[in-house]
Design a protein around this motif. Structure first.
Motif, PDB file in Angstrom:
ATOM      1  N   HIS A 285      27.426  32.693  60.581  1.00 14.14           N
ATOM      2  CA  HIS A 285      26.801  33.745  59.777  1.00 14.14           C
ATOM      3  C   HIS A 285      26.769  33.375  58.296  1.00 14.14           C
ATOM      4  CE1 HIS A 285      26.751  36.877  62.967  1.00 14.14           C
ATOM      5  NE2 HIS A 285      27.812  36.227  63.410  1.00 14.14           N
ATOM      6  N   LEU A 286      27.800  32.685  57.810  1.00 19.84           N
ATOM      7  CA  LEU A 286      27.993  32.495  56.376  1.00 19.84           C
ATOM      8  C   LEU A 286      27.534  31.145  55.845  1.00 19.84           C
ATOM      9  CD1 LEU A 286      31.603  33.990  56.075  1.00 19.84           C
ATOM     10  CD2 LEU A 286      29.423  35.177  55.754  1.00 19.84           C
ATOM     11  N   GLU A 287      27.508  30.148  56.700  1.00 18.23           N
ATOM     12  CA  GLU A 287      27.247  28.785  56.237  1.00 18.23           C
ATOM     13  C   GLU A 287      25.915  28.692  55.494  1.00 18.23           C
ATOM     14  OE1 GLU A 287      29.164  24.880  58.098  1.00 18.23           O
ATOM     15  OE2 GLU A 287      27.690  25.862  59.377  1.00 18.23           O
ATOM     16  N   GLY A 288      25.967  28.053  54.329  1.00 16.19           N
ATOM     17  CA  GLY A 288      24.774  27.934  53.501  1.00 16.19           C
ATOM     18  C   GLY A 288      24.558  29.114  52.581  1.00 16.19           C
ATOM     19  N   GLY A 289      25.414  30.135  52.698  1.00 12.69           N
ATOM     20  CA  GLY A 289      25.283  31.326  51.867  1.00 12.69           C
ATOM     21  C   GLY A 289      26.070  31.200  50.572  1.00 12.69           C
ATOM     22  N   ARG A 290      26.075  32.286  49.817  1.00  5.84           N
ATOM     23  CA  ARG A 290      26.716  32.308  48.500  1.00  5.84           C
ATOM     24  C   ARG A 290      27.606  33.547  48.392  1.00  5.84           C
ATOM     25  NH1 ARG A 290      24.760  34.130  43.152  1.00  5.84           N
ATOM     26  NH2 ARG A 290      22.954  35.006  44.246  1.00  5.84           N
ATOM     27  N   ARG A 291      28.866  33.305  48.016  1.00  5.35           N
ATOM     28  CA  ARG A 291      29.807  34.410  47.855  1.00  5.35           C
ATOM     29  C   ARG A 291      29.562  35.109  46.524  1.00  5.35           C
ATOM     30  NH1 ARG A 291      36.349  34.176  47.368  1.00  5.35           N
ATOM     31  NH2 ARG A 291      35.768  32.818  45.638  1.00  5.35           N
ATOM     32  N   LEU A 292      29.437  36.448  46.578  1.00  7.72           N
ATOM     33  CA  LEU A 292      29.099  37.214  45.380  1.00  7.72           C
ATOM     34  C   LEU A 292      30.276  38.008  44.822  1.00  7.72           C
ATOM     35  CD1 LEU A 292      25.658  38.721  46.497  1.00  7.72           C
ATOM     36  CD2 LEU A 292      26.066  36.599  45.233  1.00  7.72           C
ATOM     37  N   SER A 293      31.110  38.576  45.692  1.00  3.65           N
ATOM     38  CA  SER A 293      32.184  39.457  45.243  1.00  3.65           C
ATOM     39  C   SER A 293      33.416  39.278  46.117  1.00  3.65           C
ATOM     40  CB  SER A 293      31.755  40.933  45.290  1.00  3.65           C
ATOM     41  OG  SER A 293      30.627  41.167  44.487  1.00  3.65           O
ATOM     42  N   TYR A 294      34.551  39.659  45.562  1.00  2.00           N
ATOM     43  CA  TYR A 294      35.824  39.596  46.288  1.00  2.00           C
ATOM     44  C   TYR A 294      36.699  40.752  45.827  1.00  2.00           C
ATOM     45  CZ  TYR A 294      40.716  38.391  47.147  1.00  2.00           C
ATOM     46  OH  TYR A 294      42.049  38.435  47.525  1.00  2.00           O
ATOM     47  N   GLY A 295      37.504  41.288  46.743  1.00  2.00           N
ATOM     48  CA  GLY A 295      38.474  42.307  46.368  1.00  2.00           C
ATOM     49  C   GLY A 295      39.442  42.572  47.501  1.00  2.00           C
ATOM     50  N   ALA A 296      40.427  43.423  47.227  1.00  2.00           N
ATOM     51  CA  ALA A 296      41.426  43.771  48.233  1.00  2.00           C
ATOM     52  C   ALA A 296      41.955  45.166  47.946  1.00  2.00           C
ATOM     53  CB  ALA A 296      42.567  42.763  48.238  1.00  2.00           C
ATOM     54  N   ARG A 297      42.394  45.838  49.005  1.00  5.84           N
ATOM     55  CA  ARG A 297      42.915  47.201  48.850  1.00  5.84           C
ATOM     56  C   ARG A 297      43.807  47.526  50.032  1.00  5.84           C
ATOM     57  NH1 ARG A 297      45.120  51.119  47.175  1.00  5.84           N
ATOM     58  NH2 ARG A 297      44.205  52.998  46.243  1.00  5.84           N
ATOM     59  N   ALA A 298      44.890  48.260  49.777  1.00  2.48           N
ATOM     60  CA  ALA A 298      45.731  48.747  50.858  1.00  2.48           C
ATOM     61  C   ALA A 298      45.004  49.807  51.662  1.00  2.48           C
ATOM     62  CB  ALA A 298      47.035  49.307  50.303  1.00  2.48           C
TER      63      ALA A 298
END
Length: 546
Positions: A285-298
C-alpha cells in the motif's frame, strides 16, 4: 471571569457539550454563557485518531451536518481483517467477521478536521472558544465542590521565576465545569483521585496509538478501504494491532496500537510500528508513497468495567477523559459526542432549576438508558480477554461479538474482571529477551526525530519542564537498574534519554520540547514517578490532517 459552564478541551466531547448547551438555550429562548478552553494552538491541533467515525451521535447533535459541509466525505466501502505472520497474512472471511469490525455506514475522517469544523459550529452558536490556554488547576469552593479552573501562568523561566514576558493565569469560575481533556487528562486524573471516582472499578487500561498520514501512488489507492490487522510483529501475549485506511485524495492513514500492559521492558511501540510497515501486506500500500505527518496519543481502553463515576460536586467527565472508547470497534468519537450531549442536557436542566455546584446525576442516569451503554456493555470483556493472550481473546471475541448476536442474545451473560494496573505488568529486564530492531530505511521506516519533525511540535524552551519527577533518584536507581530504562523506548518522541554523566555514570535527560502530549510516560512508568503537567498554552504538536 464568570460563566455558567466552563469546558476544558475543544475535542469532540467538549465541543458537543458546548453545542448542545447552546441549542437547548436557543430552543427555550434562554441565555447561557459557555466557554471552552483548548491548550492547543487551535482546535484540532492536538487531536489524533485513526479514524473511522460512526456518524450516529453527530447526526443526533447536528442533523444537517451534510448540508453544513462537515468533513465526512469518504465512506467506508470495504472491510478487511488480517492475521499477520512474519511474511504471510490470513484474511478473515467476511461471513466470520464480528459486527464490531464492520464499518458499513461509517466514514474515514481526519478527526482534527472534524473538530475544527465543530469549533466553527460552536462559535456560530455563541460559544467562546479560547485556544492556546491550558487549564492548569482545578478551583474548589469552601464546600469542596469544583468551582472552575485556573489557566497556567505564561512567561515563566526554567527556574520557575517570572520573566519580562510574564502573564498571570486567569481564574474561570463556573456553576458547572466539564472536563473533556481526552485520554489520561491531567485534571481528570486529579479529579478521579480527589473524589475517589474509580473506587470499586477495574483498573483503567490504556494503549498507545501511533499514526502516520501518507500520500500514495494513485494506482495503489483504494478509496474507502478499512483494513485492520493483528499478530506480527507483536508476540501472542502482547495486546495490539493496526489500522490502514484509504481516505480521499490518495491519502492513507496508517497506525499501530500497543497495549500499555505489555511486559517486556525492551519493547518499543515506535519501533514495532516502523517494523510493521515493512510487512509485504502493508508495504504494497505504501511503497513509492510519501509520508506527510506523524503523531502519537494514549488511548483509554478499559471500557465499561473501568469507567469511573463521571460526576462530582460541580462538574463531570466526558469522552475519553472518562474512558467511553469502544475498544472492540476502535471507535471513540461517537461516544465522546454522545456523552457530551448527555452531560449538556443534565447541566442545562440543573441551571434551569437554579442549581449549581451539585452532582449532575441525570448525566450517568441518561447514559445507562442510552444506546451507547448497550454498545459498551456488549463489548465490556474485550480488553479483559486479551489479558489472557491473543488466542483466547480471538476465540472469546468471536463468541461474544459474532456467535451470541446470531443466537439472539443481545447481552453477554458473563463478566471478566482485571485487578492489575498497566504499569504493574512490566517485568525486570533480566527476565525478558532483548528485541533487536532493524535500522530505518528512510523509505518505509524512520527514526524518532525525523518523525517528531513532521508533527510540527514546538514548546517555548525557556519554561519549567512539564515532565516532572516525584523523586529525581528513581530513574537511575530503579528504572535503569531494574528495567533497563524503559522510558527511552516507550516514549514515541525521544523525550527521555540516558546519557553519559560528567562523573562517568549516566543520567536521565528529558527533552521536553519533543513532547507530543501523548501521556504514555504518565501511564507506563513502572514506579509512577513521572507526572505530566500542562506546559504553556499553545505548545505541543500542531497536527495537520490527523
Amino acid at each position: 471571569m464568570e460563566y455558567d459552564v466552563v469546558i476544558v478541551g475543544a475535542g469532540p466531547a467538549g465541543l458537543a457539550t458546548a453545542i448542545r448547551l447552546k441549542q437547548l438555550a436557543a430552543e427555550r429562548n434562554e441565555e447561557i454563557s459557555v466557554c471552552v478552553l483548548e491548550k492547543g494552538s487551535e482546535p484540532g491541533a492536538h487531536i489524533l485518531s485513526g479514524a473511522i467515525m460512526d456518524p450516529r451521535a453527530l447526526t443526533e447533535l447536528l442533523p444537517d451536518w451534510r448540508e453544513q459541509r462537515a468533513p465526512l466525505t469518504q465512506a467506508v466501502t470495504h472491510d478487511e481483517f488480517l492475521f499477520l505472520s512474519p511474511q504471510g497474512a490470513k484474511r478473515t472471511p467476511e461471513a466470520l467477521l464480528p459486527d464490531c469490525f464492520k464499518n458499513h455506514g461509517n466514514y474515514i475522517v481526519s478527526l482534527g478536521n472534524v473538530v475544527r469544523w465543530m469549533s466553527g459550529q460552536a462559535e456560530g452558536l455563541g460559544v467562546e472558544v479560547f485556544s492556546g490556554f491550558a487549564a492548569a488547576g482545578v478551583l474548589y469552593g469552601e464546600d469542596g465542590a469544583v468551582r472552575g479552573v485556573v489557566t497556567g501562568d505564561m512567561g515563566l523561566g526554567k527556574d520557575g521565576e517570572p520573566t519580562e514576558n510574564f502573564q498571570l493565569g486567569m481564574e474561570l469560575h463556573a456553576k458547572y465545569t466539564i472536563f473533556a481533556e481526552g485520554s489520561r487528562g491531567h485534571l481528570g486524573k486529579q479529579l478521579i483521585e480527589t473524589f475517589g471516582l474509580d473506587e470499586g472499578k477495574d483498573p483503567q487500561s490504556y494503549g498507545i496509538g501511533l499514526k502516520e498520514v501518507w500520500e500514495i501512488e494513485p494506482q495503489r489507492h483504494r478509496p474507502g478501504l478499512a483494513m485492520h490487522t493483528a499478530g506480527w510483529p507483536l508476540d501472542p501475549d502482547t495486546y495490539g494491532g493496526s489500522f490502514l485506511y484509504h481516505a480521499e485524495d490518495h491519502k492513507v492513514y496508517v497506525g499501530f496500537v500497543v497495549g500499555l500492559d505489555y511486559k517486556n521492558p525492551w519493547l518499543s511501540p515506535f519501533e514495532e510500528f516502523q517494523r510493521f510497515k515493512t510487512h509485504p501486506a502493508i508495504r504494497q500500500h505504501l511503497e513509492g508513497g510519501r509520508r506527510l505527518s506523524y503523531g502519537a496519543r494514549a488511548i483509554t481502553a478499559g471500557g465499561l468495567l473501568s469507567l469511573p463515576k463521571t460526576v462530582f460536586p460541580g462538574g463531570a467527565l466526558v469522552g475519553c477523559d472518562a474512558g467511553y472508547l469502544n475498544v472492540s470497534r476502535i471507535k471513540g468519537s461517537h461516544a465522546a459526542i454522545k456523552t457530551g450531549m448527555l452531560c449538556a442536557e443534565s447541566a442545562f436542566e440543573a441551571l434551569q432549576a437554579g442549581r449549581s455546584g451539585d452532582e449532575l446525576t441525570a448525566y450517568p442516569e441518561g447514559f445507562e438508558k442510552s444506546w451507547l451503554f448497550d454498545e459498551l456493555n456488549q463489548a465490556r470483556n474485550f480488553k479483559q480477554w486479551f489479558k489472557k493472550g491473543r488466542n483466547t481473546a480471538t476465540l472469546m471475541t468471536g463468541i461474544e461479538q459474532w456467535l451470541l448476536p446470531r443466537l439472539g442474545m443481545k447481552r453477554v451473560p458473563w463478566t471478566v474482571h482485571r485487578k492489575v494496573a498497566d504499569h504493574e505488568n512490566l517485568l525486570s529486564a533480566s527476565q525478558c529477551s532483548k528485541i533487536g530492531y532493524p535500522k530505518p530505511d528512510g523509505k518505509l521506516s524512520f527514526n524518532r526525530l525525523s518523525s517528531v519533525f513532521l508533527s510540527n511540535t514546538n514548546h517555548e524552551e525557556n519554561q519549567p519542564a512539564h515532565l516532572t519527577l516525584r523523586d529525581a533518584s528513581t530513574p537511575l536507581r530503579i528504572n535503569l537498574g531494574e528495567f533497563a530504562g524503559p522510558e527511552s523506548r516507550y516514549c514515541p518522541a525521544g523525550v527521555y534519554e540516558y546519557v553519559a554523566d560528567e562523573g562517568g555514570g549516566q543520567r536521565l535527560q528529558i527533552n521536553a520540547q519533543n513532547c507530543l502530549h501523548c501521556k504514555t510516560c504518565d501511564i507506563k512508568d513502572p514506579t509512577q514517578n513521572i507526572v505530566w503537567v500542562t506546559p504553556e498554552g499553545g505548545g505541543g504538536p500542531n497536527y495537520v490532517g490527523m
